[in-house]
Design a protein around this motif. Structure first.
Motif, short mmCIF file in Angstrom:
data_model
loop_
_atom_site.label_atom_id
_atom_site.label_comp_id
_atom_site.label_asym_id
_atom_site.label_seq_id
_atom_site.Cartn_x
_atom_site.Cartn_y
_atom_site.Cartn_z
N THR A 21 0.85 -1.18 0.00
CA THR A 21 0.00 0.00 0.00
C THR A 21 0.89 1.23 0.00
O THR A 21 1.87 1.29 0.75
CB THR A 21 -0.92 0.00 1.24
OG1 THR A 21 -1.71 -1.19 1.20
CG2 THR A 21 -1.83 1.21 1.25
N PRO A 24 -0.43 7.74 1.43
CA PRO A 24 -0.87 8.93 0.71
C PRO A 24 0.06 10.13 0.90
O PRO A 24 0.28 10.90 -0.02
CB PRO A 24 -2.26 9.22 1.27
CG PRO A 24 -2.72 7.94 1.87
CD PRO A 24 -1.48 7.21 2.30
N LEU A 27 3.06 9.79 -1.35
CA LEU A 27 2.69 10.02 -2.74
C LEU A 27 2.49 11.51 -2.99
O LEU A 27 2.98 12.05 -3.98
CB LEU A 27 1.42 9.24 -3.08
CG LEU A 27 0.94 9.34 -4.52
CD1 LEU A 27 2.02 8.88 -5.50
CD2 LEU A 27 -0.31 8.51 -4.71
N THR A 57 -2.84 1.01 -8.44
CA THR A 57 -4.14 1.59 -8.09
C THR A 57 -3.89 2.93 -7.39
O THR A 57 -3.25 2.97 -6.34
CB THR A 57 -4.94 0.66 -7.16
OG1 THR A 57 -5.08 -0.61 -7.80
CG2 THR A 57 -6.30 1.23 -6.86
N ALA A 58 -4.34 4.01 -8.01
CA ALA A 58 -4.15 5.35 -7.44
C ALA A 58 -5.10 6.31 -8.15
O ALA A 58 -5.82 5.92 -9.08
CB ALA A 58 -2.71 5.80 -7.62
N ASP A 62 -2.07 10.79 -10.30
CA ASP A 62 -0.81 10.27 -9.77
C ASP A 62 -0.24 9.12 -10.59
O ASP A 62 0.92 8.74 -10.41
CB ASP A 62 -1.02 9.79 -8.32
CG ASP A 62 -1.38 10.94 -7.39
OD1 ASP A 62 -0.75 12.00 -7.51
OD2 ASP A 62 -2.28 10.76 -6.55
N LEU A 63 -1.03 8.56 -11.48
CA LEU A 63 -0.57 7.39 -12.25
C LEU A 63 0.66 7.68 -13.12
O LEU A 63 1.57 6.84 -13.15
CB LEU A 63 -1.72 6.82 -13.08
CG LEU A 63 -2.84 6.16 -12.25
CD1 LEU A 63 -4.02 5.81 -13.14
CD2 LEU A 63 -2.33 4.94 -11.52
N ASN A 86 -3.15 0.06 -14.99
CA ASN A 86 -3.55 1.11 -14.06
C ASN A 86 -5.02 0.98 -13.72
O ASN A 86 -5.83 0.64 -14.58
CB ASN A 86 -3.31 2.49 -14.68
CG ASN A 86 -1.85 2.80 -14.85
OD1 ASN A 86 -1.06 2.57 -13.96
ND2 ASN A 86 -1.48 3.31 -16.01
N THR A 88 -7.95 3.23 -11.45
CA THR A 88 -8.23 4.45 -10.71
C THR A 88 -8.83 4.08 -9.35
O THR A 88 -9.78 3.31 -9.29
CB THR A 88 -9.19 5.37 -11.49
OG1 THR A 88 -8.60 5.62 -12.77
CG2 THR A 88 -9.41 6.67 -10.77
N ALA A 89 -8.25 4.64 -8.30
CA ALA A 89 -8.72 4.35 -6.94
C ALA A 89 -10.07 5.00 -6.70
O ALA A 89 -10.33 6.12 -7.15
CB ALA A 89 -7.71 4.87 -5.92
N TYR A 95 -4.25 3.39 -2.09
CA TYR A 95 -3.35 3.35 -3.25
C TYR A 95 -2.44 2.16 -3.06
O TYR A 95 -1.93 1.93 -1.97
CB TYR A 95 -2.52 4.62 -3.34
CG TYR A 95 -3.32 5.91 -3.33
CD1 TYR A 95 -4.64 5.96 -3.77
CD2 TYR A 95 -2.75 7.08 -2.88
CE1 TYR A 95 -5.35 7.14 -3.77
CE2 TYR A 95 -3.45 8.27 -2.87
CZ TYR A 95 -4.75 8.29 -3.31
OH TYR A 95 -5.46 9.45 -3.31
N SER A 96 -2.21 1.41 -4.12
CA SER A 96 -1.40 0.21 -3.97
C SER A 96 -0.70 -0.16 -5.27
O SER A 96 -1.06 0.33 -6.34
CB SER A 96 -2.27 -0.96 -3.51
OG SER A 96 -3.23 -1.27 -4.51
#
Length: 103
Positions: A21, A24, A27, A57-58, A62-63, A86, A88-89, A95-96
């Motif tokens: 994980t 946040p 990130l 997953t974010a 941020d990807l 990818n 999307t969270a 996010y992981s």
């Protein structure tokens, strides 16, 4: 006599090679330690003998950062056997990043 309701259900076995994980705050700050971990994750994925999928997953914004940090660790000759997916969270989804064999 009551019927026995004992079941020996086992939790699902994870096939992930690695999963973690993303904090946040790391990130959001584009923490250099997070970048280094993501680069090592790319190297680990590239070192696998079988085709491998990296699932990120974010939030959509941020990807690009996450993908770039991961690809930085992948040697060019190993890029063909990797798939970077990818996702999307959602609102309360963490996010992981996970690495798993490609089915």
């Amino acid at each position: 006599m009551p019927a026995s309701t004992t079941t020996s259900e086992k939790p699902p076995v994870s096939t992930d090679i690695m999963s973690f994980t993303i904090p946040p705050d790391a990130l959001g700050a584009r923490d250099p330690q997070l970048t280094a971990v993501l680069t090592k994750l790319g190297t680990l994925a590239a070192a696998q003998k079988q085709p491998t999928t990296i699932l990120v997953t974010a939030l959509g914004q941020d990807l690009p950062y996450l993908n770039q940090a991961i690809w930085r660790g992948v040697p060019a000759q190993h890029a063909a056997k990797l798939s970077l997916d990818n996702q999307t969270a959602g609102a309360n989804q963490p996010y992981s990043v996970s690495i798993k064999p490609t089915p």
